[in-house]
Design a protein around this motif. Structure first.
Motif, mmCIF file in Angstrom:
data_model
loop_
_atom_site.group_PDB
_atom_site.id
_atom_site.type_symbol
_atom_site.label_atom_id
_atom_site.label_comp_id
_atom_site.label_asym_id
_atom_site.label_seq_id
_atom_site.Cartn_x
_atom_site.Cartn_y
_atom_site.Cartn_z
ATOM 1 N N ALA A 273 0.827 -1.212 0.000
ATOM 2 C CA ALA A 273 0.000 0.000 0.000
ATOM 3 C C ALA A 273 0.857 1.256 0.000
ATOM 4 O O ALA A 273 0.539 2.249 -0.668
ATOM 5 N N ILE A 274 1.971 1.228 0.727
ATOM 6 C CA ILE A 274 2.879 2.376 0.753
ATOM 7 C C ILE A 274 3.522 2.563 -0.620
ATOM 8 O O ILE A 274 3.638 3.681 -1.117
ATOM 9 N N LYS A 275 3.889 1.468 -1.266
ATOM 10 C CA LYS A 275 4.457 1.539 -2.616
ATOM 11 C C LYS A 275 3.430 2.094 -3.595
ATOM 12 O O LYS A 275 3.754 2.945 -4.435
ATOM 13 N N ALA A 276 2.184 1.650 -3.491
ATOM 14 C CA ALA A 276 1.127 2.139 -4.382
ATOM 15 C C ALA A 276 0.926 3.643 -4.214
ATOM 16 O O ALA A 276 0.716 4.365 -5.199
ATOM 17 N N LYS A 277 1.007 4.116 -2.973
ATOM 18 C CA LYS A 277 0.874 5.548 -2.712
ATOM 19 C C LYS A 277 2.027 6.301 -3.368
ATOM 20 O O LYS A 277 1.827 7.339 -4.006
ATOM 21 N N GLY A 278 3.243 5.781 -3.271
ATOM 22 C CA GLY A 278 4.403 6.394 -3.919
ATOM 23 C C GLY A 278 4.291 6.387 -5.429
ATOM 24 O O GLY A 278 4.634 7.369 -6.098
ATOM 25 N N ASP A 279 3.781 5.290 -5.977
ATOM 26 C CA ASP A 279 3.586 5.194 -7.423
ATOM 27 C C ASP A 279 2.583 6.247 -7.898
ATOM 28 O O ASP A 279 2.754 6.848 -8.958
ATOM 29 N N TRP A 280 1.511 6.451 -7.112
ATOM 30 C CA TRP A 280 0.517 7.474 -7.439
ATOM 31 C C TRP A 280 1.182 8.852 -7.478
ATOM 32 O O TRP A 280 0.954 9.635 -8.404
ATOM 33 N N TRP A 281 2.029 9.151 -6.482
ATOM 34 C CA TRP A 281 2.706 10.443 -6.428
ATOM 35 C C TRP A 281 3.545 10.653 -7.689
ATOM 36 O O TRP A 281 3.458 11.695 -8.337
ATOM 37 N N VAL A 282 4.344 9.667 -8.050
ATOM 38 C CA VAL A 282 5.217 9.779 -9.217
ATOM 39 C C VAL A 282 4.408 9.940 -10.494
ATOM 40 O O VAL A 282 4.756 10.736 -11.376
ATOM 41 N N ALA A 283 3.301 9.223 -10.607
ATOM 42 C CA ALA A 283 2.465 9.290 -11.805
ATOM 43 C C ALA A 283 1.776 10.646 -11.961
ATOM 44 O O ALA A 283 1.448 11.043 -13.083
ATOM 45 N N ASN A 284 1.568 11.350 -10.857
ATOM 46 C CA ASN A 284 0.787 12.585 -10.891
ATOM 47 C C ASN A 284 1.582 13.867 -10.672
ATOM 48 O O ASN A 284 1.012 14.960 -10.730
ATOM 49 N N HIS A 285 2.871 13.749 -10.404
ATOM 50 C CA HIS A 285 3.687 14.926 -10.111
ATOM 51 C C HIS A 285 5.044 14.833 -10.801
ATOM 52 O O HIS A 285 5.626 13.757 -10.881
ATOM 53 N N GLU A 286 5.507 15.981 -11.275
ATOM 54 C CA GLU A 286 6.878 16.075 -11.777
ATOM 55 C C GLU A 286 7.680 16.832 -10.730
ATOM 56 O O GLU A 286 7.366 17.987 -10.407
ATOM 57 N N VAL A 287 8.690 16.190 -10.179
ATOM 58 C CA VAL A 287 9.525 16.809 -9.156
ATOM 59 C C VAL A 287 10.747 17.425 -9.837
ATOM 60 O O VAL A 287 11.536 16.719 -10.458
ATOM 61 N N HIS A 288 10.874 18.745 -9.718
ATOM 62 C CA HIS A 288 11.993 19.462 -10.331
ATOM 63 C C HIS A 288 13.230 19.434 -9.434
ATOM 64 O O HIS A 288 14.351 19.365 -9.937
ATOM 65 N N SER A 289 12.996 19.520 -8.133
ATOM 66 C CA SER A 289 14.113 19.449 -7.193
ATOM 67 C C SER A 289 13.573 19.045 -5.825
ATOM 68 O O SER A 289 12.386 19.203 -5.535
ATOM 69 N N ALA A 290 14.475 18.501 -5.014
ATOM 70 C CA ALA A 290 14.102 18.071 -3.665
ATOM 71 C C ALA A 290 15.248 18.389 -2.720
ATOM 72 O O ALA A 290 16.420 18.253 -3.075
ATOM 73 N N GLN A 291 14.882 18.809 -1.523
ATOM 74 C CA GLN A 291 15.848 19.026 -0.465
ATOM 75 C C GLN A 291 15.411 18.179 0.727
ATOM 76 O O GLN A 291 14.218 18.065 1.009
ATOM 77 N N VAL A 292 16.384 17.593 1.391
ATOM 78 C CA VAL A 292 16.110 16.740 2.542
ATOM 79 C C VAL A 292 16.964 17.242 3.700
ATOM 80 O O VAL A 292 18.159 17.473 3.531
ATOM 81 N N ALA A 293 16.345 17.420 4.871
ATOM 82 C CA ALA A 293 17.065 17.917 6.048
ATOM 83 C C ALA A 293 16.855 16.971 7.223
ATOM 84 O O ALA A 293 15.827 16.313 7.330
ATOM 85 N N GLY A 294 17.855 16.934 8.102
ATOM 86 C CA GLY A 294 17.770 16.065 9.268
ATOM 87 C C GLY A 294 18.744 14.920 9.118
ATOM 88 O O GLY A 294 19.655 14.967 8.290
ATOM 89 N N PRO A 295 18.555 13.918 9.914
ATOM 90 C CA PRO A 295 17.426 13.641 10.804
ATOM 91 C C PRO A 295 17.588 14.289 12.179
ATOM 92 O O PRO A 295 18.701 14.647 12.576
ATOM 93 N N TRP A 296 16.466 14.393 12.858
ATOM 94 C CA TRP A 296 16.435 14.840 14.235
ATOM 95 C C TRP A 296 15.863 13.697 15.070
ATOM 96 O O TRP A 296 14.664 13.440 15.055
ATOM 97 N N PRO A 297 16.719 12.976 15.787
ATOM 98 C CA PRO A 297 16.281 11.795 16.543
ATOM 99 C C PRO A 297 15.685 12.145 17.904
ATOM 100 O O PRO A 297 16.008 13.179 18.491
ATOM 101 N N HIS A 298 14.825 11.260 18.367
ATOM 102 C CA HIS A 298 14.201 11.398 19.692
ATOM 103 C C HIS A 298 13.749 10.010 20.130
ATOM 104 O O HIS A 298 12.654 9.561 19.788
ATOM 105 N N GLY A 299 14.615 9.291 20.854
ATOM 106 C CA GLY A 299 14.269 7.934 21.304
ATOM 107 C C GLY A 299 14.094 6.999 20.130
ATOM 108 O O GLY A 299 14.988 6.847 19.299
ATOM 109 N N ASP A 300 12.912 6.393 20.036
ATOM 110 C CA ASP A 300 12.634 5.450 18.948
ATOM 111 C C ASP A 300 12.006 6.136 17.732
ATOM 112 O O ASP A 300 11.490 5.482 16.838
#
Length: 122
Positions: free
Chosen positions: A50-77
């Motif tokens: 189901a998580i993969k299907a959700k990701g596939d839907w995102w890719v099929a419906n959006h063109e990503v021009h750029s992405a930035q990723v920040a973190g991680p910020w941990p807190h226990g588990d």
């Protein structure tokens, strides 16, 4: 792997755009929860398929021009990762910047829950 190792690995893979490869860090029964339900879908996706299907839907419906990723910020588990995407919706050509924070929960060395926080416009 402990929580920080998983967090660092997830961030590294996401920074490389390897979102599908990151699924090896997830438990088979993992749950993904969106701030708002994507069109025609539920807010919650349970299980890797189901998580993969959700990701596939995102890719099929959006063109990503750029992405930035920040973190991680941990807190226990748990840990948080920040994302910023420059995206165009394929259906109408609307281009926008999407910012979201994701809270991940780790159990027994695997991600068991991800929750996304972003402005839904409501």
């Amino acid at each position: 792997m402990d929580t920080l190792e998983i967090a660092n690995k997830l961030v590294a893979l996401c920074k490389e755009g390897k979102y599908e490869e990151a699924k090896v860090l997830y438990a088979p029964e993992a749950v993904s929860v969106e701030a708002g339900a994507p069109p025609g879908q539920a807010r919650e996706a349970a299980g890797l398929a189901a998580i993969k299907a959700k990701g596939d839907w995102w890719v099929a419906n959006h063109e990503v021009h750029s992405a930035q990723v920040a973190g991680p910020w941990p807190h226990g588990d748990r840990f948080i990762v920040g994302f910023r995407f420059d995206v165009t919706m394929k259906s109408n050509g609307h281009r926008f910047t999407m910012e979201e924070m994701a809270l991940y929960t780790v159990k027994d060395g695997k991600i068991v829950r991800e929750e996304f926080f972003y402005d839904t416009g409501e």
